[in-house]
Scaffold this active site. Structure first.
Site, PDB file in Angstrom:
ATOM      1  N   HIS A 232      28.659  -2.636  -5.431  1.00  0.00           N
ATOM      2  CA  HIS A 232      28.768  -1.413  -4.631  1.00  0.00           C
ATOM      3  C   HIS A 232      27.544  -0.514  -4.731  1.00  0.00           C
ATOM      4  O   HIS A 232      26.961  -0.113  -3.728  1.00  0.00           O
ATOM      5  CB  HIS A 232      30.012  -0.617  -5.042  1.00  0.00           C
ATOM      6  CG  HIS A 232      30.135   0.681  -4.306  1.00  0.00           C
ATOM      7  ND1 HIS A 232      29.597   1.866  -4.785  1.00  0.00           N
ATOM      8  CD2 HIS A 232      30.715   0.985  -3.121  1.00  0.00           C
ATOM      9  CE1 HIS A 232      29.838   2.835  -3.924  1.00  0.00           C
ATOM     10  NE2 HIS A 232      30.525   2.331  -2.910  1.00  0.00           N
TER      11      HIS A 232
ATOM     12  N   GLU B 238      38.344  -5.757   0.307  1.00  0.00           N
ATOM     13  CA  GLU B 238      37.131  -5.089   0.765  1.00  0.00           C
ATOM     14  C   GLU B 238      36.091  -5.238  -0.323  1.00  0.00           C
ATOM     15  O   GLU B 238      36.414  -5.180  -1.510  1.00  0.00           O
ATOM     16  CB  GLU B 238      37.428  -3.605   1.029  1.00  0.00           C
ATOM     17  CG  GLU B 238      36.260  -2.810   1.590  1.00  0.00           C
ATOM     18  CD  GLU B 238      35.373  -2.182   0.519  1.00  0.00           C
ATOM     19  OE1 GLU B 238      34.304  -1.641   0.885  1.00  0.00           O
ATOM     20  OE2 GLU B 238      35.727  -2.245  -0.677  1.00  0.00           O
TER      21      GLU B 238
ATOM     22  N   ASP C  46      42.914   0.814  -4.264  1.00  0.00           N
ATOM     23  CA  ASP C  46      42.511   0.239  -5.549  1.00  0.00           C
ATOM     24  C   ASP C  46      43.677  -0.451  -6.238  1.00  0.00           C
ATOM     25  O   ASP C  46      43.481  -1.200  -7.207  1.00  0.00           O
ATOM     26  CB  ASP C  46      42.005   1.341  -6.485  1.00  0.00           C
ATOM     27  CG  ASP C  46      40.778   2.069  -5.941  1.00  0.00           C
ATOM     28  OD1 ASP C  46      39.993   1.447  -5.202  1.00  0.00           O
ATOM     29  OD2 ASP C  46      40.604   3.261  -6.258  1.00  0.00           O
TER      30      ASP C  46
ATOM     31  N   GLU D  90      31.442  -4.877   3.501  1.00  0.00           N
ATOM     32  CA  GLU D  90      30.636  -3.704   3.844  1.00  0.00           C
ATOM     33  C   GLU D  90      29.166  -4.015   3.606  1.00  0.00           C
ATOM     34  O   GLU D  90      28.767  -4.379   2.497  1.00  0.00           O
ATOM     35  CB  GLU D  90      31.043  -2.478   3.023  1.00  0.00           C
ATOM     36  CG  GLU D  90      30.196  -1.262   3.403  1.00  0.00           C
ATOM     37  CD  GLU D  90      30.522   0.000   2.630  1.00  0.00           C
ATOM     38  OE1 GLU D  90      29.666   0.897   2.594  1.00  0.00           O
ATOM     39  OE2 GLU D  90      31.626   0.084   2.049  1.00  0.00           O
TER      40      GLU D  90
ATOM     41  N   HIS E 111      40.660  -2.597  -2.291  1.00  0.00           N
ATOM     42  CA  HIS E 111      39.351  -1.957  -2.278  1.00  0.00           C
ATOM     43  C   HIS E 111      38.496  -2.428  -3.449  1.00  0.00           C
ATOM     44  O   HIS E 111      38.833  -2.175  -4.605  1.00  0.00           O
ATOM     45  CB  HIS E 111      39.575  -0.444  -2.346  1.00  0.00           C
ATOM     46  CG  HIS E 111      38.335   0.372  -2.311  1.00  0.00           C
ATOM     47  ND1 HIS E 111      37.973   1.219  -3.347  1.00  0.00           N
ATOM     48  CD2 HIS E 111      37.363   0.495  -1.373  1.00  0.00           C
ATOM     49  CE1 HIS E 111      36.845   1.826  -3.043  1.00  0.00           C
ATOM     50  NE2 HIS E 111      36.453   1.407  -1.852  1.00  0.00           N
ATOM     51  N   ARG E 112      37.430  -3.177  -3.137  1.00  0.00           N
ATOM     52  CA  ARG E 112      36.591  -3.826  -4.159  1.00  0.00           C
ATOM     53  C   ARG E 112      37.421  -4.768  -5.025  1.00  0.00           C
ATOM     54  O   ARG E 112      37.162  -4.924  -6.222  1.00  0.00           O
ATOM     55  CB  ARG E 112      35.853  -2.792  -5.017  1.00  0.00           C
ATOM     56  CG  ARG E 112      35.054  -1.780  -4.206  1.00  0.00           C
ATOM     57  CD  ARG E 112      34.377  -0.730  -5.079  1.00  0.00           C
ATOM     58  NE  ARG E 112      34.034   0.455  -4.280  1.00  0.00           N
ATOM     59  CZ  ARG E 112      33.599   1.596  -4.778  1.00  0.00           C
ATOM     60  NH1 ARG E 112      33.436   1.735  -6.075  1.00  0.00           N
ATOM     61  NH2 ARG E 112      33.324   2.616  -3.984  1.00  0.00           N
TER      62      ARG E 112
ATOM     63  N   ASP F  43      31.429  -5.093  -1.126  1.00  0.00           N
ATOM     64  CA  ASP F  43      30.138  -4.560  -0.697  1.00  0.00           C
ATOM     65  C   ASP F  43      29.035  -5.567  -0.992  1.00  0.00           C
ATOM     66  O   ASP F  43      29.040  -6.196  -2.055  1.00  0.00           O
ATOM     67  CB  ASP F  43      29.824  -3.268  -1.453  1.00  0.00           C
ATOM     68  CG  ASP F  43      31.005  -2.311  -1.469  1.00  0.00           C
ATOM     69  OD1 ASP F  43      31.124  -1.519  -0.533  1.00  0.00           O
ATOM     70  OD2 ASP F  43      31.813  -2.386  -2.423  1.00  0.00           O
TER      71      ASP F  43
ATOM     72  N   LYS G   3      25.881  -2.818   2.719  1.00  0.00           N
ATOM     73  CA  LYS G   3      25.420  -1.623   2.014  1.00  0.00           C
ATOM     74  C   LYS G   3      23.934  -1.362   2.309  1.00  0.00           C
ATOM     75  O   LYS G   3      23.070  -1.479   1.448  1.00  0.00           O
ATOM     76  CB  LYS G   3      25.643  -1.764   0.514  1.00  0.00           C
ATOM     77  CG  LYS G   3      27.094  -1.774   0.099  1.00  0.00           C
ATOM     78  CD  LYS G   3      27.746  -0.402   0.245  1.00  0.00           C
ATOM     79  CE  LYS G   3      27.176   0.568  -0.754  1.00  0.00           C
ATOM     80  NZ  LYS G   3      27.874   1.885  -0.713  1.00  0.00           N
TER      81      LYS G   3
END
Length: 239
Positions: free
Chosen positions: A51, A36, A233, A113, A9-10, A38, A115
């Protein structure tokens, strides 16, 4: 039982500055199946990876992403907020990330993603798809958004790229709306994945990708419930 797929995640954001190339590379080294991230647009229309709609939290700058040009964004320190040793980290562009994906030995999948659920970035979908097409790696990309109209636009522009509709909580509308916009999967929180709606999604043919799972016991509980893809994470820990 097949081992679950772990998406960072990120990037490996539990230990490294989120949405930076360092976090992405550390996730790859940790053996994550995917990452993942953004994307938003800079003032001069460049697709950048960050993000928040502002740069305040994760850089030494202030203000909205859309009010900064790419050269201005590149001057910001995107790592010191985690630790001084990360002071050289900068906000990456999607182009840099896609180029990294084509390096020898890199087979990672990337969930992007869009945004545009708070700030409406005109043309974001088209710009992202054009970059993906440049590198010919559509089969390693998933496009996701909380904005169903954005995913509907993606599907109109590209009938084959994989998409995931993001929902919060026990979204009783998820299956109906995912079907309507032509998305391929539902990206949800554990509450949805452990609810009766998960069975509804399964019956409709929509796989679930669950965010953000950071504890092994939660991972095991979700795995027993039939979930096989997780965003975390801490990719090294969950691996």
């Amino acid at each position: 039982m097949t081992a679950p797929l772990i998406y960072a995640h990120r990037g490996a954001s539990g230990a490294f500055p989120e949405n930076t190339m360092r976090a992405f590379e550390e996730a790859r080294k940790a053996g994550a199946a995917g990452i993942e991230l953004d994307v938003q647009l800079s003032k001069d229309g460049q697709v950048v990876i960050i993000h928040d709609e502002t740069v305040d939290r994760t850089t030494d700058g202030m203000g909205y992403v859309q009010d900064h040009t790419l050269p201005q964004l590149k001057k910001l320190d995107a790592g010191s907020w985690v630790a001084p040793s990360f002071s050289d980290e900068r906000i990456p562009t999607l182009n840099e990330l896609l180029q990294w994906m084509t390096e020898d030995g890199n087979s990672i999948t990337v969930n992007i993603e869009l945004k545009n659920d708070v700030t409406q970035y005109k043309g974001l979908e088209l710009k992202v798809l054009a970059l993906i097409d440049t590198y010919q790696i559509e089969d390693r990309i998933i496009l996701a958004s909380f904005n169903p109209l954005s995913l509907k636009q993606v599907r109109a522009l590209n009938p084959t790229i994989e998409t995931g509709y993001l929902v919060i909580g026990k979204a009783d509308y998820a299956v109906e709306l995912t079907t309507e916009i032509g998305a391929d999967a539902i990206h949800c929180q554990p509450a949805y994945a452990l609810s009766p709606y998960a069975e509804e999604a399964k019956q409709a043919g929509f796989p679930l990708r669950v965010y953000t799972v950071n504890e092994r016991d939660e991972l095991e509980r979700l795995t027993k419930a039939g979930i096989d893809t997780f965003m975390t994470d801490h990719p090294a820990l969950l691996k």
